[in-house]
Design an enzyme around this catalytic site. Structure first.
Site, PDB file in Angstrom:
ATOM      1  N   ASP A   1      -2.776  10.754   3.459  1.00  0.00           N
ATOM      2  CA  ASP A   1      -3.793  10.417   3.465  1.00  0.00           C
ATOM      3  C   ASP A   1      -4.964  11.413   4.590  1.00  0.00           C
ATOM      4  O   ASP A   1      -4.989  11.789   5.627  1.00  0.00           O
ATOM      5  CB  ASP A   1      -4.074   9.135   4.006  1.00  0.00           C
ATOM      6  CG  ASP A   1      -5.498   8.546   3.795  1.00  0.00           C
ATOM      7  OD1 ASP A   1      -6.440   8.737   3.342  1.00  0.00           O
ATOM      8  OD2 ASP A   1      -5.723   7.616   5.340  1.00  0.00           O
TER       9      ASP A   1
ATOM     10  N   LYS B   1       0.806  -1.260   0.219  1.00  0.00           N
ATOM     11  CA  LYS B   1      -0.339   0.179   0.107  1.00  0.00           C
ATOM     12  C   LYS B   1       0.756   1.355  -0.374  1.00  0.00           C
ATOM     13  O   LYS B   1       1.460   1.685   1.351  1.00  0.00           O
ATOM     14  CB  LYS B   1      -1.091  -0.014   1.246  1.00  0.00           C
ATOM     15  CG  LYS B   1      -2.028   1.184   1.374  1.00  0.00           C
ATOM     16  CD  LYS B   1      -2.714   1.205   3.389  1.00  0.00           C
ATOM     17  CE  LYS B   1      -3.416   2.218   3.274  1.00  0.00           C
ATOM     18  NZ  LYS B   1      -3.745   2.666   4.252  1.00  0.00           N
TER      19      LYS B   1
ATOM     20  N   ASP C   1       1.397   6.539   5.392  1.00  0.00           N
ATOM     21  CA  ASP C   1       1.091   5.364   4.959  1.00  0.00           C
ATOM     22  C   ASP C   1       0.881   5.033   3.755  1.00  0.00           C
ATOM     23  O   ASP C   1       0.267   4.247   3.254  1.00  0.00           O
ATOM     24  CB  ASP C   1       0.087   6.376   5.311  1.00  0.00           C
ATOM     25  CG  ASP C   1      -1.703   5.746   5.088  1.00  0.00           C
ATOM     26  OD1 ASP C   1      -1.609   4.413   5.819  1.00  0.00           O
ATOM     27  OD2 ASP C   1      -2.875   6.008   4.612  1.00  0.00           O
TER      28      ASP C   1
ATOM     29  N   ASP D   1     -12.152   6.951   3.701  1.00  0.00           N
ATOM     30  CA  ASP D   1     -11.084   6.788   4.354  1.00  0.00           C
ATOM     31  C   ASP D   1     -10.389   5.278   4.552  1.00  0.00           C
ATOM     32  O   ASP D   1      -9.555   5.219   5.020  1.00  0.00           O
ATOM     33  CB  ASP D   1     -11.634   7.282   5.699  1.00  0.00           C
ATOM     34  CG  ASP D   1     -10.033   7.562   5.972  1.00  0.00           C
ATOM     35  OD1 ASP D   1      -8.728   7.914   5.567  1.00  0.00           O
ATOM     36  OD2 ASP D   1     -10.094   8.232   7.504  1.00  0.00           O
TER      37      ASP D   1
ATOM     38  N   ARG E   1      -7.624  -0.286   1.191  1.00  0.00           N
ATOM     39  CA  ARG E   1      -7.700  -1.387   0.705  1.00  0.00           C
ATOM     40  C   ARG E   1      -8.720  -1.654  -0.888  1.00  0.00           C
ATOM     41  O   ARG E   1      -8.337  -2.511  -1.644  1.00  0.00           O
ATOM     42  CB  ARG E   1      -9.198  -1.990   1.545  1.00  0.00           C
ATOM     43  CG  ARG E   1     -10.544  -1.166   1.259  1.00  0.00           C
ATOM     44  CD  ARG E   1     -10.920  -1.859   2.846  1.00  0.00           C
ATOM     45  NE  ARG E   1     -10.186  -1.522   3.930  1.00  0.00           N
ATOM     46  CZ  ARG E   1     -11.016  -1.078   4.946  1.00  0.00           C
ATOM     47  NH1 ARG E   1     -12.187  -1.798   5.600  1.00  0.00           N
ATOM     48  NH2 ARG E   1     -10.695  -0.766   6.171  1.00  0.00           N
TER      49      ARG E   1
ATOM     50  N   LYS F   1     -10.268  13.715   7.580  1.00  0.00           N
ATOM     51  CA  LYS F   1      -9.749  12.899   9.276  1.00  0.00           C
ATOM     52  C   LYS F   1      -9.744  14.189   9.744  1.00  0.00           C
ATOM     53  O   LYS F   1      -9.375  15.553   8.893  1.00  0.00           O
ATOM     54  CB  LYS F   1      -7.950  12.723   8.971  1.00  0.00           C
ATOM     55  CG  LYS F   1      -8.083  11.062   8.185  1.00  0.00           C
ATOM     56  CD  LYS F   1      -6.847  10.815   8.328  1.00  0.00           C
ATOM     57  CE  LYS F   1      -6.634   9.499   8.090  1.00  0.00           C
ATOM     58  NZ  LYS F   1      -6.966   8.544   8.532  1.00  0.00           N
TER      59      LYS F   1
ATOM     60  N   GLU G   1      -9.461   3.510   2.426  1.00  0.00           N
ATOM     61  CA  GLU G   1      -9.053   4.093   0.987  1.00  0.00           C
ATOM     62  C   GLU G   1      -7.897   2.887   0.978  1.00  0.00           C
ATOM     63  O   GLU G   1      -6.881   2.604  -0.936  1.00  0.00           O
ATOM     64  CB  GLU G   1      -8.438   5.752   0.261  1.00  0.00           C
ATOM     65  CG  GLU G   1      -7.168   5.791   1.201  1.00  0.00           C
ATOM     66  CD  GLU G   1      -6.628   5.620   2.130  1.00  0.00           C
ATOM     67  OE1 GLU G   1      -5.822   5.159   2.716  1.00  0.00           O
ATOM     68  OE2 GLU G   1      -7.586   5.724   2.822  1.00  0.00           O
TER      69      GLU G   1
END
Length: 514
Positions: free
Chosen positions: A276, A271, A294, A353, A357, A283, A355
């Site tokens: 993010d 990933k 991230d 959020d 996956r 967030k 995202e």
């Protein structure tokens, strides 16, 4: 804005002559046991009086517990001092702690003129072998790692660490030294990528870093898929997540294919969310502060392939990293959107959020359909639920094969990285699958608690039934403080586990459980 210089690491068979700018580490075993090279009949003239040192240990309560430290200045020879550090029973984890504590203490003394740390590994527990030397070399480099972004000059740094092991000339020990040096350099590179601020680290920059470091290595090919290729390939998840950013997404494929590689074709998927915000499901400010990290999963799998190539491992391996910035704009994807992934499976977006996956789904499906993978392992800072469940130092491991899970856990044990296997057997998760249902798509991306397990269940259909392991490293991918060879910031967690697994031939059994 870069990594500070690391000391040169040498492994030598005997204690060198100590000079005025040296720091000597002494490994203190359980119950305060001192090493034979200091107290035995062949000790000669010891660099520090054993009785004086034993008294200092007693005065400071240092009984050899790992991490315990006693500083013993040498009169008239500043800045040289003796740093007595607990090594406990002399296990490899204890040794990592000993090295980390000694390196950090010696680095503070560098500001007072210290230039070399002399670091004996042989202790009361016995002489150091290949595994101990490898762990020590890794720990020297990683405990001394610092990433700095400032205009002021950095403080003086240690110039050298002399690791002392009586069997240093043994070919197996020399191989351990090389493996440790390569692994540590790869982990440090992963840390560099993770720690780089996101105003620099967009998908294009990260792609360029991969090309600059990996494309020139023997038997390594790098392919970068830009927006056009992603649209043509059906990467709907990557395009949706990256659609709100001024920095277009990328998917980078790095293939290491040495001559004579066996039939195993492991693919590592990472990933790579370079920042993010949470997207329209935004967030809080506090929730965004660490989100430059991230993309730690992407950094991990890239570094593992880097090290595998540099060590000339005989197993081929491919890394696929999905790079995107999850931003807020008029072109950002929305809750209630339906995303079509590689291979045609669809997802209803309920939370922008969630995202990670979505991009992993595309990468896993691509690895299965286009790369001929025989086994899949993905690495991601995927869920806060995993950090809640296991804390900041342990990662979760889901696997569809007991053999694959056991092999990865064995590799992690040798690497000194902590994983806990999470349930994925049907009897444990069958009642959760209905939570993924959607009226308008094959699944939804926010099926609820337990969040780490439902995330794994979301990803599983994209693996095409291949043996698959999912490593949720949300906790240990970043550290809030130093501990052993881990330092504050990005950690490069799981690089060494994957490297050990690859070095063992990427083993996997067919005993599927899910």
């Amino acid at each position: 804005m870069s990594r500070l210089p690391s000391p040169r690491v040498t492994v030598v068979p005997a204690l060198p002559v100590l000079g005025p700018d040296d720091v000597l580490a002494v490994p203190v075993g359980a119950q305060g046991a001192l090493p034979p090279w200091l107290t035995g009949p062949d000790a000669g003239e010891p660099p520090v009086d054993p009785e004086f040192l034993a008294g200092a240990l007693a005065d400071t309560g240092n009984g050899g517990k790992p991490g315990g430290i006693t500083n013993v200045p040498v009169p008239g020879r500043r800045p040289r001092s003796v740093v007595a550090v607990g090594v406990g029973d002399g296990t490899v984890p204890d040794l990592r702690s000993y090295v980390g504590v000694a390196v950090r203490r010696a680095q503070t003394l560098a500001e007072h003129g210290a230039r070399r740390l002399v670091l004996p590994l042989d202790s009361a527990a016995g002489p150091a072998g290949a595994e101990e030397v490898r762990a020590a070399v890794e720990a020297v480099v990683l405990a001394g790692y610092r990433f700095r972004a400032t205009s002021t000059p950095h403080p003086p740094r240690l110039e050298e660490v002399a690791v002392v092991a009586a069997d240093a000339d043994d070919p197996a020990v020399a191989a351990g030294e090389l493996a440790g040096a390569v692994a540590a350099d790869a982990v440090a590179w992963a840390r560099d990528l993770v720690n780089t601020p996101s105003d620099t680290k967009d998908p294009a920059w990260l792609s360029d870093q991969v090309i600059a470091r990996l494309a020139r290595l023997p038997h390594v090919d790098v392919t970068v898929l830009g927006p056009g290729e992603l649209r043509a390939g059906g990467f709907g998840g990557v395009l949706a997540v990256g659609g709100g950013s001024a920095s277009p997404p990328r998917v980078v494929v790095v293939r290491y294919a040495p001559p004579g590689a066996g039939e195993s074709r492991p693919v590592l998927v990472g990933k790579g969310i370079t920042f993010d915000t949470g997207g329209l499901s935004i967030k809080t400010t506090a929730g965004m502060r660490e989100m430059k990290t991230d993309m730690a999963g992407a950094a991990t799998v890239l570094a593992a392939v880097d090290a595998a190539s540099r060590l000339e491992l005989p197993v081929g391996v491919t890394a696929v990293v999905a790079l995107a910035e999850n931003a807020v704009s008029g072109s950002a994807y929305r809750p209630a959107d339906v995303v079509r992934h590689v291979g045609g499976r669809t997802t209803e977006v309920r939370n922008t959020d969630a995202e990670g996956r979505l991009v992993l789904a595309d990468a896993l499906a691509y690895a299965h359909a286009e790369l001929g993978a025989s086994v899949l392992v993905d690495v991601a800072t995927l869920t806060g639920a995993m950090k809640t469940a296991l804390g900041a130092r342990t990662a979760g491991l889901y696997a569809t094969s007991d053999g694959l899970a056991d092999a990865l856990l064995t590799a992690a044990g040798h690497a000194g990285e902590s994983f806990w296997r999470m349930p994925l057997a049907e009897e444990h998760v069958s009642h959760l699958r209905p939570q993924l249902a959607s009226d308008v798509a094959d699944a939804n991306n926010a099926p609820g608690n337990p969040g780490s397990t439902t995330a794994a269940l979301f990803l599983q259909p994209f693996t095409g039934g291949l043996p698959w392991a999912h490593l949720d490293v949300a906790g240990p991918a970043r550290a809030g403080s130093d501990a052993a060879e881990v330092v504050k910031g990005g950690t490069g967690f799981a690089v060494r586990t994957l490297l050990r697994w690859l070095a063992a031939g990427a083993p996997v059994a067919d005993d599927r459980i899910g």
